[in-house]
Design an enzyme around this catalytic site. Structure first.
Site, PDB file in Angstrom:
ATOM      1  N   ARG A 237       0.868  -1.181   0.000  1.00 36.45           N
ATOM      2  CA  ARG A 237       0.000   0.000   0.000  1.00 36.45           C
ATOM      3  C   ARG A 237       0.901   1.226   0.000  1.00 36.45           C
ATOM      4  O   ARG A 237       1.908   1.259   0.715  1.00 36.45           O
ATOM      5  CB  ARG A 237      -0.902   0.022   1.240  1.00 36.45           C
ATOM      6  N   GLU A 266      -3.037   7.639  -4.158  1.00 40.42           N
ATOM      7  CA  GLU A 266      -3.512   7.011  -5.382  1.00 40.42           C
ATOM      8  C   GLU A 266      -4.818   7.616  -5.876  1.00 40.42           C
ATOM      9  O   GLU A 266      -5.712   7.800  -5.047  1.00 40.42           O
ATOM     10  CB  GLU A 266      -3.761   5.531  -5.045  1.00 40.42           C
ATOM     11  N   HIS A 284      -1.219  -0.017  -9.851  1.00 43.54           N
ATOM     12  CA  HIS A 284      -1.883  -0.923  -8.892  1.00 43.54           C
ATOM     13  C   HIS A 284      -2.490  -2.147  -9.597  1.00 43.54           C
ATOM     14  O   HIS A 284      -3.712  -2.357  -9.581  1.00 43.54           O
ATOM     15  CB  HIS A 284      -2.946  -0.170  -8.075  1.00 43.54           C
TER      16      HIS A 284
HETATM   17  C1  GLV Z   1      -4.706  -5.216  -3.945  1.00 45.38           C
HETATM   18  O1  GLV Z   1      -3.978  -4.294  -3.659  1.00 45.38           O
HETATM   19  C2  GLV Z   1      -5.422  -5.977  -2.975  1.00 45.38           C
HETATM   20  O2  GLV Z   1      -5.384  -5.654  -1.782  1.00 45.38           O
HETATM   21  O3  GLV Z   1      -6.079  -6.935  -3.376  1.00 45.38           O
END
Ligand code: GLV
Ligand code: GLV
Length: 329
Positions: A237, A266, A284
């Protein structure tokens, strides 16, 4: 009739997975839902399928008067106020396991792309600037036999370690709790303190959840401890890394490079980040392979149906809700 709202169209034929007892509404636009829209849509539904970009906070949970379950189409659930959901008796479920290998694959893609300067090489070749083999063209950092530091040794961190064995790496890890000795031995992972991991590793890869404890886990002080040849990989993250401090470290060549799939604000990037040659940036997409994203659909659908039909879902984040419900029966 159970009414379900999905905040973004999902891949595959997911609507057909719900039987006739379900009325499913999908957010009709190809963008992130706004909070105001979410507050409106959530009003009548008993099941909500959310994305990691949707803040499911107290306001949203309070607006969902009939809400029984929030299914996050992700493994991470830092976007959900789980305590508030638990207080309201709302089950929260997520999609662990199925995305472990895809996420580990992407961490490795970033590791290799960053250390071997794949994007610079691609741009140069495309632009017609490849003028023949040269002894010092795009020298990168060695990978095979180097030291990998894994922060967060959950499923994804361990899957990254498994791949590192094939690269003959020495594997250090740091985690809230130490793994069982058999697991450490099987994966060849050595437990170290954060300081030792930062100073010893050639590659540092983050696989911890975002919590108040891990926010800015990597800041200026931690970056300063890394080798000037080190590469940082973040597929966890964004806020785990202080992005402004990282930008500075990359600019001043305090570390060799970074491979990032997630960002602190983000989808915004810290200005200047995208101008650096020593970063590889992906939007991402760690879990974004076709098999994984379809498996994630099956998981959220099955768990939403389970909760609404009174069964314990497979991936319950807040088991207290279930225990309480059992106690009430
Ligand atoms: C992606 O970042 C997830 O948490 O699935
Ligand atoms: C996620 O599934 C993790 O535990 O790393």
């Amino acid at each position: 009739m159970h009414s379900i709202f999905v905040t973004r169209a999902l891949p595959g034929d997911f609507l057909s997975k719900f039987g006739s007892a379900y009325s499913v509404k999908v957010y009709p636009y190809d963008r992130n839902i706004t909070k105001d829209e979410l507050l409106t849509y959530v009003k009548d539904c008993s099941g909500l399928i959310s994305m990691l970009s949707d803040p499911i906070d107290e306001d949203v949970l309070a607006a969902g008067k009939n809400l029984k379950v929030v299914a996050n189409y992700a493994v991470g659930f830092n976007n959900i106020d789980v305590a508030a959901a638990t207080a309201r008796g709302i089950a929260v479920v997520n999609t662990p396991d199925v995305l472990t290998e895809a996420s580990a694959d992407l961490a490795w893609a970033l590791l290799l792309a960053t250390s071997r300067r794949i994007l610079e090489g691609d741009a140069m070749t495309r632009d017609g600037k490849f003028r023949g083999w040269a002894p010092e063209l795009l020298l990168g950092m060695p990978v095979y036999g180097q030291t990998l530091g894994i922060i967060g040794a959950g499923r994804i961190g361990r899957a990254v370690a498994r791949r590192a064995k094939g690269f003959g790496m020495r594997i250090l890890y740091h985690n809230r709790s130490r793994l069982a000795a058999e697991v450490e031995e099987e994966l060849g992972m050595t437990y170290v303190g954060l300081e030792e991991l930062l100073t010893e590793s050639d590659f540092i890869t983050l696989h911890c959840p975002l919590t108040p404890e891990t926010k800015h886990l990597i800041g200026a002080a931690e970056l300063a401890k890394m080798k000037p040849t080190a590469v940082l990989i973040n597929t966890a993250r964004g806020p785990v890394v202080d992005e402004a401090a990282l930008l500075k470290a990359l600019r001043n060549k305090e570390i060799f490079g970074a491979g990032l799939d997630v960002y602190e604000r983000e989808p915004l990037l810290t200005p200047g980040l995208a101008d650096l040659p020593n970063v590889v940036l992906t939007p991402h997409i760690a879990s974004a392979d076709v098999r994984t994203r379809l498996a994630m659909v099956d998981m959220v659908v099955e768990d939403v149906i389970a909760v609404l039909e009174g069964h314990r879902p497979s991936n319950l984040v807040n088991p207290e809700v279930w225990e309480r419900r059992k106690g009430d029966e």
